[in-house]
Write a protein that holds these residues in place. Sequence first.
Motif, PDB file in Angstrom:
ATOM      1  N   VAL A 260      17.340   3.117 -13.889  1.00 37.81           N
ATOM      2  CA  VAL A 260      16.513   4.127 -14.572  1.00 37.81           C
ATOM      3  C   VAL A 260      17.210   4.659 -15.818  1.00 37.81           C
ATOM      4  O   VAL A 260      16.657   4.612 -16.923  1.00 37.81           O
ATOM      5  CB  VAL A 260      16.167   5.287 -13.611  1.00 37.81           C
ATOM      6  CG1 VAL A 260      15.388   6.365 -14.351  1.00 37.81           C
ATOM      7  CG2 VAL A 260      15.357   4.768 -12.423  1.00 37.81           C
ATOM      8  N   LEU A 261      18.440   5.162 -15.659  1.00 40.41           N
ATOM      9  CA  LEU A 261      19.171   5.693 -16.816  1.00 40.41           C
ATOM     10  C   LEU A 261      19.575   4.566 -17.759  1.00 40.41           C
ATOM     11  O   LEU A 261      19.500   4.719 -18.990  1.00 40.41           O
ATOM     12  CB  LEU A 261      20.400   6.465 -16.347  1.00 40.41           C
ATOM     13  CG  LEU A 261      21.220   7.158 -17.440  1.00 40.41           C
ATOM     14  CD1 LEU A 261      20.352   8.104 -18.257  1.00 40.41           C
ATOM     15  CD2 LEU A 261      22.393   7.913 -16.823  1.00 40.41           C
ATOM     16  N   GLY A 262      20.005   3.419 -17.188  1.00 41.49           N
ATOM     17  CA  GLY A 262      20.411   2.297 -18.026  1.00 41.49           C
ATOM     18  C   GLY A 262      19.281   1.794 -18.901  1.00 41.49           C
ATOM     19  O   GLY A 262      19.456   1.586 -20.112  1.00 41.49           O
TER      20      GLY A 262
ATOM     21  N   LEU B 185       0.837  -1.207   0.000  1.00 42.13           N
ATOM     22  CA  LEU B 185       0.000   0.000   0.000  1.00 42.13           C
ATOM     23  C   LEU B 185       0.869   1.254   0.000  1.00 42.13           C
ATOM     24  O   LEU B 185       0.543   2.248  -0.657  1.00 42.13           O
ATOM     25  CB  LEU B 185      -0.925  -0.005   1.220  1.00 42.13           C
ATOM     26  CG  LEU B 185      -2.104  -0.985   1.198  1.00 42.13           C
ATOM     27  CD1 LEU B 185      -2.839  -0.954   2.524  1.00 42.13           C
ATOM     28  CD2 LEU B 185      -3.042  -0.666   0.044  1.00 42.13           C
ATOM     29  N   GLY B 186       1.972   1.185   0.749  1.00 41.91           N
ATOM     30  CA  GLY B 186       2.892   2.324   0.777  1.00 41.91           C
ATOM     31  C   GLY B 186       3.471   2.601  -0.589  1.00 41.91           C
ATOM     32  O   GLY B 186       3.507   3.751  -1.035  1.00 41.91           O
ATOM     33  N   PHE B 187       3.921   1.550  -1.279  1.00 46.54           N
ATOM     34  CA  PHE B 187       4.464   1.715  -2.628  1.00 46.54           C
ATOM     35  C   PHE B 187       3.418   2.322  -3.562  1.00 46.54           C
ATOM     36  O   PHE B 187       3.697   3.243  -4.335  1.00 46.54           O
ATOM     37  CB  PHE B 187       4.916   0.371  -3.201  1.00 46.54           C
ATOM     38  CG  PHE B 187       6.281  -0.065  -2.729  1.00 46.54           C
ATOM     39  CD1 PHE B 187       7.233   0.866  -2.351  1.00 46.54           C
ATOM     40  CD2 PHE B 187       6.609  -1.407  -2.683  1.00 46.54           C
ATOM     41  CE1 PHE B 187       8.488   0.464  -1.920  1.00 46.54           C
ATOM     42  CE2 PHE B 187       7.864  -1.824  -2.261  1.00 46.54           C
ATOM     43  CZ  PHE B 187       8.810  -0.886  -1.882  1.00 46.54           C
ATOM     44  N   ALA B 188       2.207   1.775  -3.496  1.00 50.02           N
ATOM     45  CA  ALA B 188       1.136   2.248  -4.383  1.00 50.02           C
ATOM     46  C   ALA B 188       0.828   3.718  -4.142  1.00 50.02           C
ATOM     47  O   ALA B 188       0.673   4.505  -5.090  1.00 50.02           O
ATOM     48  CB  ALA B 188      -0.123   1.405  -4.172  1.00 50.02           C
TER      49      ALA B 188
ATOM     50  N   SER C  12      11.283  12.471  -6.751  1.00 49.55           N
ATOM     51  CA  SER C  12      12.042  12.162  -5.529  1.00 49.55           C
ATOM     52  C   SER C  12      11.208  12.372  -4.272  1.00 49.55           C
ATOM     53  O   SER C  12      11.699  12.115  -3.164  1.00 49.55           O
ATOM     54  CB  SER C  12      13.305  13.040  -5.443  1.00 49.55           C
ATOM     55  OG  SER C  12      14.287  12.585  -6.336  1.00 49.55           O
ATOM     56  N   ALA C  13       9.993  12.818  -4.451  1.00 44.03           N
ATOM     57  CA  ALA C  13       9.131  13.051  -3.283  1.00 44.03           C
ATOM     58  C   ALA C  13       8.936  11.790  -2.432  1.00 44.03           C
ATOM     59  O   ALA C  13       8.890  11.886  -1.199  1.00 44.03           O
ATOM     60  CB  ALA C  13       7.779  13.614  -3.738  1.00 44.03           C
ATOM     61  N   PRO C  14       8.820  10.581  -3.041  1.00 39.92           N
ATOM     62  CA  PRO C  14       8.718   9.387  -2.184  1.00 39.92           C
ATOM     63  C   PRO C  14       9.947   9.206  -1.297  1.00 39.92           C
ATOM     64  O   PRO C  14       9.821   8.826  -0.126  1.00 39.92           O
ATOM     65  CB  PRO C  14       8.595   8.238  -3.199  1.00 39.92           C
ATOM     66  CG  PRO C  14       7.987   8.875  -4.401  1.00 39.92           C
ATOM     67  CD  PRO C  14       8.592  10.243  -4.458  1.00 39.92           C
TER      68      PRO C  14
ATOM     69  N   ALA D 245      14.411   0.810  -4.240  1.00 39.86           N
ATOM     70  CA  ALA D 245      13.834   0.484  -5.546  1.00 39.86           C
ATOM     71  C   ALA D 245      12.373   0.921  -5.608  1.00 39.86           C
ATOM     72  O   ALA D 245      11.921   1.458  -6.633  1.00 39.86           O
ATOM     73  CB  ALA D 245      13.943  -1.023  -5.806  1.00 39.86           C
ATOM     74  N   GLY D 246      11.630   0.706  -4.529  1.00 35.76           N
ATOM     75  CA  GLY D 246      10.221   1.094  -4.517  1.00 35.76           C
ATOM     76  C   GLY D 246      10.020   2.587  -4.644  1.00 35.76           C
ATOM     77  O   GLY D 246       9.176   3.052  -5.420  1.00 35.76           O
ATOM     78  N   THR D 247      10.819   3.372  -3.897  1.00 39.03           N
ATOM     79  CA  THR D 247      10.650   4.827  -3.956  1.00 39.03           C
ATOM     80  C   THR D 247      11.209   5.411  -5.246  1.00 39.03           C
ATOM     81  O   THR D 247      10.932   6.571  -5.572  1.00 39.03           O
ATOM     82  CB  THR D 247      11.341   5.513  -2.756  1.00 39.03           C
ATOM     83  OG1 THR D 247      12.714   5.128  -2.705  1.00 39.03           O
ATOM     84  CG2 THR D 247      10.657   5.127  -1.449  1.00 39.03           C
ATOM     85  N   SER D 248      11.992   4.619  -6.007  1.00 38.85           N
ATOM     86  CA  SER D 248      12.534   5.096  -7.283  1.00 38.85           C
ATOM     87  C   SER D 248      11.641   4.737  -8.472  1.00 38.85           C
ATOM     88  O   SER D 248      11.970   5.079  -9.607  1.00 38.85           O
ATOM     89  CB  SER D 248      13.937   4.513  -7.514  1.00 38.85           C
ATOM     90  OG  SER D 248      14.875   5.075  -6.646  1.00 38.85           O
ATOM     91  N   LEU D 249      10.530   4.061  -8.226  1.00 40.92           N
ATOM     92  CA  LEU D 249       9.639   3.705  -9.325  1.00 40.92           C
ATOM     93  C   LEU D 249       9.135   4.921 -10.115  1.00 40.92           C
ATOM     94  O   LEU D 249       9.024   4.845 -11.346  1.00 40.92           O
ATOM     95  CB  LEU D 249       8.450   2.899  -8.791  1.00 40.92           C
ATOM     96  CG  LEU D 249       8.768   1.475  -8.301  1.00 40.92           C
ATOM     97  CD1 LEU D 249       7.513   0.811  -7.752  1.00 40.92           C
ATOM     98  CD2 LEU D 249       9.379   0.637  -9.413  1.00 40.92           C
TER      99      LEU D 249
END
Length: 313
Positions: free
Chosen positions: A83-85, A9-12, A49-51, A210-214
Amino acid sequence: MVYWLGILLGFAALVGGADLLVRGSSKIAAGFGVPPIVIGLTLVAYGTSAPELATSTTAALRDSGAIAIGNVLGSNIFNIGVVLGLSAMMRPVVVEHTLVKREVPLLVGISLLFPLFFLDGTMARWEGALALAAGIAFTWWCLKTAKARKSEQTTPVKMTPRLWVLNVGFVAGGIVALIFGADWLVEGAKVLAAKAGVSERIIGVTIVAAGTSLPELATSVVAALKKESDIALGNVIGSNIFNLLVILGAASLLKPLSTASSVPGLWYDCLGGIIMAALVLPFARSGMKIDRWEGFILIVLYIGYIFFLLLEH
């Protein structure tokens, strides 16, 4: 299993909140005629980057400094490696000359200097205030020099009063979702670390990072596919600078971040961030674009980093 529900739920909530925040802020910026590269370096980068901001500040307030720091360092490595890769593998990322001369070397310099804050085992409030001030100065500098960039001909996009209200509502709704999402994610991550018998740092550097970088992943890949390289690369570089200066700065300003329990792992994470940031410079300079094979190398390096963490544990 309740903690897994909290994490999901946090990720979503984080991804949804970031999407609303980026959508609203980028439209507002376009309404003021801000150039795309500056939107990528500031509003889009900060929005995606807010997450990380919500998660690390919440972790700091809950005495989980290892999650706060691991989240930022892990996100920076993920941003460049994955992300960049992946963006470059989808479509070669064209690099603006000014970005190579200014922001990329700045990111490398910050990545090299930042571990100095951790030498005494704590990132103190005065160090956080210094980093936060530097982040604000960077944002002001980007906006001040916007007209000197190649896209200075950018003209404001006309928006009706209804669209202004709608986009401000997106920003407000995104912030609310981020606050709740961060709280659920941090609590779930702490329980997961305890049950799995691994350190909070490992959880912060991998799953939480990884989750907050989605949002960065989704934004940069879509931007690359739409041939909006300015936003794709600017999002990654701007996010990483924001993560180090503003997020860790704000988190340690709220509550000093103890790093004693995370050494020597913390130094491995710092080194990983430095290596990834340093690689962007030669890759970007080679033909002023990041090719598919270079993107592949970044992804392989990230996978190698994760394997190293597993072996370390």
